[in-house]
Design a protein around this motif. Structure first.
Motif, PDB file in Angstrom:
ATOM      1  N   ARG A 532       0.851  -1.201   0.000  1.00  0.00           N
ATOM      2  CA  ARG A 532       0.000   0.000   0.000  1.00  0.00           C
ATOM      3  C   ARG A 532       0.881   1.243   0.000  1.00  0.00           C
ATOM      4  O   ARG A 532       1.825   1.347   0.781  1.00  0.00           O
ATOM      5  N   ILE A 533       0.586   2.189  -0.894  1.00  0.00           N
ATOM      6  CA  ILE A 533       1.283   3.475  -0.909  1.00  0.00           C
ATOM      7  C   ILE A 533       0.256   4.579  -0.705  1.00  0.00           C
ATOM      8  O   ILE A 533      -0.795   4.600  -1.349  1.00  0.00           O
ATOM      9  N   GLU A 534       0.584   5.489   0.186  1.00  0.00           N
ATOM     10  CA  GLU A 534      -0.239   6.669   0.413  1.00  0.00           C
ATOM     11  C   GLU A 534       0.641   7.889   0.217  1.00  0.00           C
ATOM     12  O   GLU A 534       1.737   7.989   0.775  1.00  0.00           O
ATOM     13  N   TYR A 535       0.146   8.839  -0.594  1.00  0.00           N
ATOM     14  CA  TYR A 535       0.961  10.019  -0.869  1.00  0.00           C
ATOM     15  C   TYR A 535       0.077  11.224  -1.148  1.00  0.00           C
ATOM     16  O   TYR A 535      -1.112  11.096  -1.468  1.00  0.00           O
ATOM     17  N   ALA A 547       2.412   5.563  -9.024  1.00  0.00           N
ATOM     18  CA  ALA A 547       2.842   4.534  -8.078  1.00  0.00           C
ATOM     19  C   ALA A 547       3.249   3.299  -8.867  1.00  0.00           C
ATOM     20  O   ALA A 547       2.451   2.765  -9.646  1.00  0.00           O
ATOM     21  N   VAL A 548       4.491   2.837  -8.680  1.00  0.00           N
ATOM     22  CA  VAL A 548       4.993   1.696  -9.437  1.00  0.00           C
ATOM     23  C   VAL A 548       5.614   0.671  -8.498  1.00  0.00           C
ATOM     24  O   VAL A 548       5.987   0.985  -7.360  1.00  0.00           O
ATOM     25  N   PHE A 558       9.948  -1.886 -13.401  1.00  0.00           N
ATOM     26  CA  PHE A 558       8.838  -1.302 -12.655  1.00  0.00           C
ATOM     27  C   PHE A 558       7.554  -1.305 -13.479  1.00  0.00           C
ATOM     28  O   PHE A 558       7.563  -1.042 -14.684  1.00  0.00           O
ATOM     29  N   SER A 559       6.448  -1.600 -12.825  1.00  0.00           N
ATOM     30  CA  SER A 559       5.128  -1.561 -13.456  1.00  0.00           C
ATOM     31  C   SER A 559       4.157  -0.828 -12.538  1.00  0.00           C
ATOM     32  O   SER A 559       4.378  -0.729 -11.319  1.00  0.00           O
ATOM     33  N   VAL A 560       3.079  -0.318 -13.108  1.00  0.00           N
ATOM     34  CA  VAL A 560       2.120   0.483 -12.343  1.00  0.00           C
ATOM     35  C   VAL A 560       1.338  -0.401 -11.382  1.00  0.00           C
ATOM     36  O   VAL A 560       1.013  -1.556 -11.686  1.00  0.00           O
ATOM     37  N   PHE A 561       1.049   0.122 -10.187  1.00  0.00           N
ATOM     38  CA  PHE A 561       0.200  -0.569  -9.222  1.00  0.00           C
ATOM     39  C   PHE A 561      -1.117  -0.964  -9.896  1.00  0.00           C
ATOM     40  O   PHE A 561      -1.697  -0.174 -10.652  1.00  0.00           O
ATOM     41  N   SER A 562      -1.600  -2.152  -9.604  1.00  0.00           N
ATOM     42  CA  SER A 562      -2.789  -2.660 -10.284  1.00  0.00           C
ATOM     43  C   SER A 562      -4.092  -2.181  -9.668  1.00  0.00           C
ATOM     44  O   SER A 562      -5.148  -2.228 -10.307  1.00  0.00           O
ATOM     45  N   GLY A 563      -4.064  -1.711  -8.418  1.00  0.00           N
ATOM     46  CA  GLY A 563      -5.287  -1.285  -7.764  1.00  0.00           C
ATOM     47  C   GLY A 563      -5.810   0.048  -8.260  1.00  0.00           C
ATOM     48  O   GLY A 563      -5.094   0.816  -8.923  1.00  0.00           O
ATOM     49  N   VAL A 578      -4.406   6.963  -2.186  1.00  0.00           N
ATOM     50  CA  VAL A 578      -4.071   5.659  -1.618  1.00  0.00           C
ATOM     51  C   VAL A 578      -4.285   4.620  -2.705  1.00  0.00           C
ATOM     52  O   VAL A 578      -5.346   4.559  -3.327  1.00  0.00           O
ATOM     53  N   VAL A 579      -3.271   3.780  -2.925  1.00  0.00           N
ATOM     54  CA  VAL A 579      -3.378   2.753  -3.952  1.00  0.00           C
ATOM     55  C   VAL A 579      -2.661   1.493  -3.474  1.00  0.00           C
ATOM     56  O   VAL A 579      -1.640   1.576  -2.775  1.00  0.00           O
ATOM     57  N   GLU A 580      -3.219   0.343  -3.821  1.00  0.00           N
ATOM     58  CA  GLU A 580      -2.664  -0.928  -3.377  1.00  0.00           C
ATOM     59  C   GLU A 580      -2.401  -1.844  -4.566  1.00  0.00           C
ATOM     60  O   GLU A 580      -2.969  -1.670  -5.650  1.00  0.00           O
ATOM     61  N   THR A 581      -1.524  -2.847  -4.313  1.00  0.00           N
ATOM     62  CA  THR A 581      -1.264  -3.883  -5.306  1.00  0.00           C
ATOM     63  C   THR A 581      -1.021  -5.195  -4.575  1.00  0.00           C
ATOM     64  O   THR A 581      -0.462  -5.198  -3.467  1.00  0.00           O
TER      65      THR A 581
END
Length: 601
Positions: A532-535, A547-548, A558-563, A578-581
């Protein structure tokens, strides 16, 4: 613990300040702005008419790899490609200015062993094709002049070794490229040229030895192609030009034997009248004018050595300044350019050399913006270009050489935008062309090579103001600089609301924080585990955030977060993302995440 760019793996924060195709561009952080220079050697054909914006991209001519010239494209993402002309059998010669009509490019050019022709490009290599080159059976042409789009019609004038007075038009197809009228002016002459449209009428100038150069119009038919008025009677030349549409009329300069005056026309003989007479004499009237510009519904132009403004009536045509502000002994105000509600121009008051001036149409609102090169020496201002209400131009302050400057219409806001080549020699910036918020230009490298450069003006302006407010100057104000010794680049502090005036490397507090570097956490277990990344994300900044993830940290991994990102507002200027993978340990024993911040050209 392993570190990446000075940051713990798992945070993996990166600052990207070069275009999407980083290998092809060299990023220079200069004077708080970011300029990207195309790294491959390129020789632009000089002249802003050879750089043409369309659909958010830029099209231009360069010297081709096989000799001759090639038509090129640079996209908003920074991808540069050759559309046609980089192989020997397709190389162009004698390319003309680019013209846009209905989402396509049109231009005159030759290919090997071929005559001059009209070409069209749908911005693909396969779609860059010849429209027509067999204009005449028994005449060899050397140019197609005055190519101008008026609505969905292209007008132009083929020229041979004679004078060439024919009018042609094209809808972009071979069958729709036809002769409108032979010898428009009715005798051996020249033109048509200087096309302009107003009130449903297309105006132009044409001439012959019997009637001189006069005002003409066309509706695209032979019968509808007529002389509007013989402004200078007999064989005298009225020489109409600087056509400027305003309020359903076309305004222009013309001479009837008493110097160049301001005229207007509605397309009829009776409706073609003089607006204001300036008298006769060497520098009387609009003899030195090179353009008439519109700002605030009024016309601005130089006449008789002074700056004038007109509302289209005789009584409403007045000198903005009177007296000795613009002495006749020095050039008249020139290079008039409307930007942000003001008209900028270059002038010399006799004491400061040529400098940048501006006016709002009143005496009180007309002033020299800044003595860029103090004293009587000129700062050589030029290339005045409006970019969304901000003026960009070139000037030499005697310290940095000829470089890129900008102005918001105030003295304090007239500043060096980028010192592209440090030192007194300067970079020889030229060919300024605005495409959206991007400003493309060339810089001098050698006689044959003029590298293509680009600056993102919207972000640069906001970043510069932010850096200036923090007291950062010179190299410390660059996007990639780390002036506080905390390992955090200025661009990252700008992107994540950190304090640029002190050492600040805080991490964002999840859920409540309003400043800080992205927070990267791992939660859950087994197949339900997520990274999980929050920014924080600055709104309407022109910055892009991404977000990668990577399992190896290797380049290209590196690839983009799938969430799907969840976005919530944090005041008027910021938002929380906020995004998750997924990160199932059985599938991916380790996974790293980071946020890339891009300042693209």
């Amino acid at each position: 613990m392993t570190r990446v760019s000075g940051w713990l793996v798992g945070l993996g924060l990166a600052a990207m300040v070069s275009p999407a195709c980083a290998a092809d561009w060299q990023q220079l952080a200069l004077n708080g702005g970011v300029v990207s220079v195309y790294a491959q050697e390129i020789a632009l054909v000089p002249g802003s008419a050879y750089l043409m914006p369309m659909g958010g991209d830029l099209y231009f001519w360069k010297t081709g790899a096989a000799g001759g010239f090639a038509l090129c494209r640079v996209t908003s993402a920074g991808v540069v490609s050759v559309l046609k002309g980089d192989v020997a059998e397709e190389r162009f010669s004698e390319p003309g200015a680019l013209c846009v009509m209905n989402g396509k490019l049109y231009f005159p050019a030759r290919v090997p062993d071929g005559p001059i022709g009209l070409w069209c490009s749908d911005v693909t290599s396969a779609g860059t094709v010849l429209v027509k080159d067999d204009f005449y059976v028994d005449r060899e042409l050397y140019s197609l002049r005055a190519l101008t789009a008026v609505g969905s019609v292209l007008y132009f004038n083929p020229q041979d070794t004679g004078y060439g007075g024919d009018l042609w038009k094209s809808d972009g197809t071979p069958q729709g490229t036809v002769l409108v009228k032979t010898d428009v002016s009715g005798g051996e002459g020249g033109g048509p040229e200087s096309f302009a449209a107003a009130a449903g009428t297309t105006f132009f100038q044409a001439w012959d030895w019997q009637n001189g150069a006069e005002l003409w119009k066309t509706d695209g038919t032979a019968s509808g192609t007529q002389r509007v008025k013989d402004i200078a009677s007999g064989s005298n030349w009225g020489s109409p030009g600087l056509f400027t549409p305003l309020g359903g009329l076309v305004y222009f300069r013309a001479a009837d034997g008493n110097g160049f005056d301001l005229w207007k026309s509605n397309g009829t003989t009776a409706g073609t009248t003089r607006v204001h007479a300036f008298g006769s004499g060497w520098l009387a009237g609009l003899s030195e004018a090179t353009r008439i510009v519109v700002s605030g519904g009024k016309l601005f132009f130089p006449a008789s050595g002074e700056l004038w403004v007109s509302d289209g009536t005789d009584g409403g045509t007045v000198a903005v300044e009177t007296g000795d502000e613009f002495p006749v002994s020095v050039p008249a105000p020139r290079s008039l350019t409307a930007s942000g509600g003001l008209v900028y121009f270059i002038s010399n008051d006799g004491g400061h050399g040529e400098e940048l001036w501006c006016t709002n149409g009143t005496a009180a609102g007309t002033r020299m913006l800044k003595d860029i090169r103090p004293g009587g020496a000129t700062s050589l201002p030029g290339n005045l270009t409006d970019v969304n209400g901000v003026l960009y131009f070139t000037a030499d302050d005697g310290v940095h050489g000829l470089e890129l400057w900008r102005s918001d219409g105030t003295e304090t806001g007239t500043v060096l935008a980028a010192d592209v080549v440090p030192g007194a020699a300067g970079s020889g910036v030229a060919n300024l062309t605005a495409v959206g918020t991007k400003l493309y230009f060339s810089r001098y490298q050698t006689y044959l090579i003029a590298p293509l450069c680009v600056m993102e003006t919207a972000v640069g302006s906001g970043f510069d103001a932010w850096a200036a407010a923090a007291g950062l100057t010179g190299g410390d104000a660059a996007a990639g600089a780390v002036p506080r010794g905390d390992g955090v680049k200025n661009l990252l502090k700008y992107a994540f609301n950190l304090d640029p005036s002190v050492a600040d490397c805080r991490t964002l507090v999840p859920g409540t924080g309003t400043a800080g570097l992205p927070c990267v956490t791992r939660s859950g277990s087994g197949a339900g585990a997520v990274l999980r990344i929050e920014y924080l994300r600055r709104k309407n900044s022109g910055l892009t955030y991404r977000a990668v993830q990577s399992a190896t940290l290797l380049p290209g991994s590196f690839s983009v977060f799938s969430g799907t990102p969840v976005v919530t507002a944090v005041g008027s200027a910021w938002e929380r993302v906020v995004v998750e993978t997924p990160c199932d340990p059985a599938v991916t024993p380790r996974l790293f995440g980071r946020v890339e911040v891009a300042l693209e050209p």
